[in-house]
Design a protein around this motif. Structure first.
Motif, PDB file in Angstrom:
ATOM      1  N   ALA A  41       0.851  -1.194   0.000  1.00  0.00           N
ATOM      2  CA  ALA A  41       0.000   0.000   0.000  1.00  0.00           C
ATOM      3  C   ALA A  41       0.884   1.239   0.000  1.00  0.00           C
ATOM      4  CB  ALA A  41      -0.911   0.006   1.224  1.00  0.00           C
ATOM      5  N   GLY A  42       0.666   2.141  -0.936  1.00  0.00           N
ATOM      6  CA  GLY A  42       1.497   3.333  -1.029  1.00  0.00           C
ATOM      7  C   GLY A  42       1.189   4.321   0.078  1.00  0.00           C
ATOM      8  N   PRO A  43       2.206   5.001   0.620  1.00  0.00           N
ATOM      9  CA  PRO A  43       1.975   5.972   1.688  1.00  0.00           C
ATOM     10  C   PRO A  43       1.235   7.189   1.157  1.00  0.00           C
ATOM     11  CG  PRO A  43       4.255   6.056   0.956  1.00  0.00           C
ATOM     12  CD  PRO A  43       3.625   4.888   0.248  1.00  0.00           C
ATOM     13  N   PRO A  44       0.456   7.832   2.024  1.00  0.00           N
ATOM     14  CA  PRO A  44      -0.280   9.007   1.560  1.00  0.00           C
ATOM     15  C   PRO A  44       0.663  10.183   1.291  1.00  0.00           C
ATOM     16  CG  PRO A  44      -0.472   8.782   3.938  1.00  0.00           C
ATOM     17  CD  PRO A  44       0.252   7.559   3.452  1.00  0.00           C
ATOM     18  N   ALA A  45       0.257  11.054   0.405  1.00  0.00           N
ATOM     19  CA  ALA A  45       1.040  12.266   0.152  1.00  0.00           C
ATOM     20  C   ALA A  45       0.970  13.157   1.385  1.00  0.00           C
ATOM     21  CB  ALA A  45       0.484  12.996  -1.062  1.00  0.00           C
ATOM     22  N   PRO A  46       2.111  13.646   1.875  1.00  0.00           N
ATOM     23  CA  PRO A  46       2.092  14.447   3.104  1.00  0.00           C
ATOM     24  C   PRO A  46       1.431  15.800   2.890  1.00  0.00           C
ATOM     25  CG  PRO A  46       4.283  14.434   2.123  1.00  0.00           C
ATOM     26  CD  PRO A  46       3.461  13.454   1.338  1.00  0.00           C
ATOM     27  N   ALA A  47       0.798  16.284   3.934  1.00  0.00           N
ATOM     28  CA  ALA A  47       0.227  17.625   3.891  1.00  0.00           C
ATOM     29  C   ALA A  47       1.358  18.651   3.892  1.00  0.00           C
ATOM     30  CB  ALA A  47      -0.673  17.842   5.106  1.00  0.00           C
ATOM     31  N   ALA A  48       1.024  19.862   3.502  1.00  0.00           N
ATOM     32  CA  ALA A  48       2.031  20.920   3.487  1.00  0.00           C
ATOM     33  C   ALA A  48       2.531  21.176   4.903  1.00  0.00           C
ATOM     34  CB  ALA A  48       1.432  22.185   2.905  1.00  0.00           C
ATOM     35  N   SER A  49       3.841  21.417   5.034  1.00  0.00           N
ATOM     36  CA  SER A  49       4.399  21.700   6.350  1.00  0.00           C
ATOM     37  C   SER A  49       3.779  22.970   6.916  1.00  0.00           C
ATOM     38  CB  SER A  49       5.920  21.868   6.244  1.00  0.00           C
ATOM     39  OG  SER A  49       6.516  20.689   5.757  1.00  0.00           O
ATOM     40  N   PRO A  50       3.539  23.009   8.224  1.00  0.00           N
ATOM     41  CA  PRO A  50       2.950  24.222   8.817  1.00  0.00           C
ATOM     42  C   PRO A  50       3.939  25.387   8.772  1.00  0.00           C
ATOM     43  CG  PRO A  50       3.643  22.681  10.515  1.00  0.00           C
ATOM     44  CD  PRO A  50       3.781  21.962   9.208  1.00  0.00           C
ATOM     45  N   ARG A  51       3.400  26.560   8.663  1.00  0.00           N
ATOM     46  CA  ARG A  51       4.217  27.766   8.642  1.00  0.00           C
ATOM     47  C   ARG A  51       4.113  28.481   9.983  1.00  0.00           C
ATOM     48  NH1 ARG A  51       1.479  30.257   3.366  1.00  0.00           N
ATOM     49  NH2 ARG A  51      -0.297  29.515   4.617  1.00  0.00           N
ATOM     50  N   PRO A  52       5.104  29.305  10.312  1.00  0.00           N
ATOM     51  CA  PRO A  52       5.001  30.064  11.563  1.00  0.00           C
ATOM     52  C   PRO A  52       3.696  30.846  11.621  1.00  0.00           C
ATOM     53  CG  PRO A  52       7.199  30.277  10.620  1.00  0.00           C
ATOM     54  CD  PRO A  52       6.358  29.571   9.590  1.00  0.00           C
ATOM     55  N   GLY A  53       3.031  30.774  12.759  1.00  0.00           N
ATOM     56  CA  GLY A  53       1.760  31.461  12.938  1.00  0.00           C
ATOM     57  C   GLY A  53       0.548  30.639  12.600  1.00  0.00           C
TER      58      GLY A  53
END
Length: 423
Positions: A41-53
């Motif tokens: 099973a392929g891993p899910p695409a990661p969400a965008a990294s959080p930004r400051p704030g």
């Protein structure tokens, strides 16, 4: 179950029979963010990294997906037998526990391993930089097409160079308690129908246990409601493990029990005090519970006699009534304060071993009467209607036996009285 040895005659301990678990209810609040079923099973695409704030919820969602990806890789490593990759997700202090779990799961021939995060990670109070996340592991042993059983764990993580690292895996257990493979080293043997696991100290008993379990499985299959289980799982506990596995804390007369693990049942036997020649009876009893019980165990006194009586019928192995060991206890109950009703056979809370034995005996004699008069197929149909379909006893009796339960009840009670009178 087995007994406390006395100078004149060994007294059997009795099986708890059921240890009802609310595993399915525990999973009602699961909000799966990732389903991981192995190396293909392929891993899910990661969400965008959080930004400051960004709000904390954004970080939690991002971290949850990253943890999901790590759990995915770990699941694949377990199934393909790659211990190094299984351990790679964890910081060094967590690795000894993970190494023991890996060895136990591989010994039990884990064939399905799925991980479902429950919700999103939450900060750990008093531990800056640490996060906790509940995870449901769904698993099968040996047979990949079994119904995967769920178990919840609490995991703790921290970010190291932007990568979540596992710090600990703590059993949650709920009403079921910790599974043996979560907390103990295991020695395992596998047969055609059964898997038997014990501690390394008791490894020498595995060949005899497997032989008895395989024979017991054939008996249990005969009484199965619907399709027999794909695999009967039996744990043979030492003294310390008996107090620890699945929560421990059983009554002193208990020699074994069947516990619901969510979707199926597994069996635990108490090695302490088990005498030769009784393990096969005990296994037939407990494996018949596995083959006949619904996912949610019935607990009403109204059907206790049926649940335990059927298991006792299997446990007796076709021996004549005169050789049923608990007839003296049954006679004392029947000639004493018994109210003459099968639903009065269930022992009250805190009952001693003799009263428990008498209750099991009443159920056995009643169920034996039904099997002899109407046949085992009709008996299994009655059990299905009562325990699985939740029919009333009268409706189930009319469907399975073609008669009213009030009449059949009196026949069963009469059979109990005749049996003890002839002892």
């Amino acid at each position: 179950m087995t007994g406390v040895d006395q100078p004149s005659r060994p007294r059997r301990w009795w099986p708890v029979g059921l240890a009802s678990a609310a595993a399915a209810a525990l999973l009602g609040a699961v909000l799966p963010t990732t389903l991981l079923s192995g190396p293909d099973a392929g891993p899910p695409a990661p969400a965008a990294s959080p930004r400051p704030g960004d709000p904390p919820a954004v970080l939690a969602r991002w971290l949850g997906e990253r943890i999901g990806a790590e759990l995915h890789r770990q699941a694949g490593a377990l199934l393909r037998g790659d211990e190094a990759a299984w351990l790679a997700v964890a910081e060094p202090p967590a690795q000894p526990d993970l190494r023991r779990r890996y060895a136990a799961l591989r010994a039990m021939q884990v064939s399905v391993w799925q991980a479902e995060p429950v919700g999103v990670p939450e900060p750990v109070d008093g531990q800056p930089g640490q996060w906790q996340l509940r995870v449901v592991h769904r698993h099968c042993f040996v047979d990949p097409d079994c119904l995967p059983a769920p178990v919840q764990v609490q995991t703790r993580w921290r970010l190291v160079a932007g990568v979540p690292r596992l710090l600990a895996v703590d059993p949650v257990g709920g009403t079921t308690g910790s599974r043996p493979w979560e907390v103990s080293e295991l020695a395992v043997t596998v047969g055609e129908r059964t898997l038997v696991a014990t501690t390394p100290a008791l490894r020498g008993q595995l060949p005899a246990l497997l032989r008895d379990a395989e024979e017991a499985a054939r008996t249990a299959d005969r009484y199965a409601v619907g399709t027999p289980p794909t695999r009967y799982v039996v744990y043979y506990a030492g003294a310390g493990e008996w107090r620890r596995w699945f929560g421990g804390g059983r009554a002193g007369w208990t020699a074994g029990y069947a516990v619901s693990t969510g979707g199926r049942h597994e069996v635990v036997l108490n090695s302490v005090g088990l005498r030769d020649g009784f393990v096969d009876d005990l296994l037939r009893h407990e494996l018949t519970h596995v083959a006949t019980l619904p996912v949610r165990d019935p607990s009403a006194d109204e059907t206790w006699w049926l649940v335990e009586g059927l298991a006792e019928l299997a446990g007796a192995g076709g021996r004549p009534v005169a050789r049923y060991q608990e007839l003296p206890q049954v006679r004392r109950l029947v000639t004493g304060d018994w109210n003459g009703r099968l639903d009065g056979a269930a022992p009250p809370a805190g009952a001693g071993a003799d009263r428990v034995a008498a209750g099991y005996g009443v159920g056995y004699l009643a169920v034996r009467h039904l099997a002899l008069r109407y046949g085992e197929q009709a008996l299994v149909a009655f059990v299905r209607a009562v325990l699985h379909d939740r029919r009333t006893l009268d409706e189930a009796a009319r469907r399975a036996f073609g008669g009213h339960w009030a009449v059949l009840h009196e026949e069963c009670v009469a059979a109990v009285r005749v049996a003890v009178a002839g002892d």
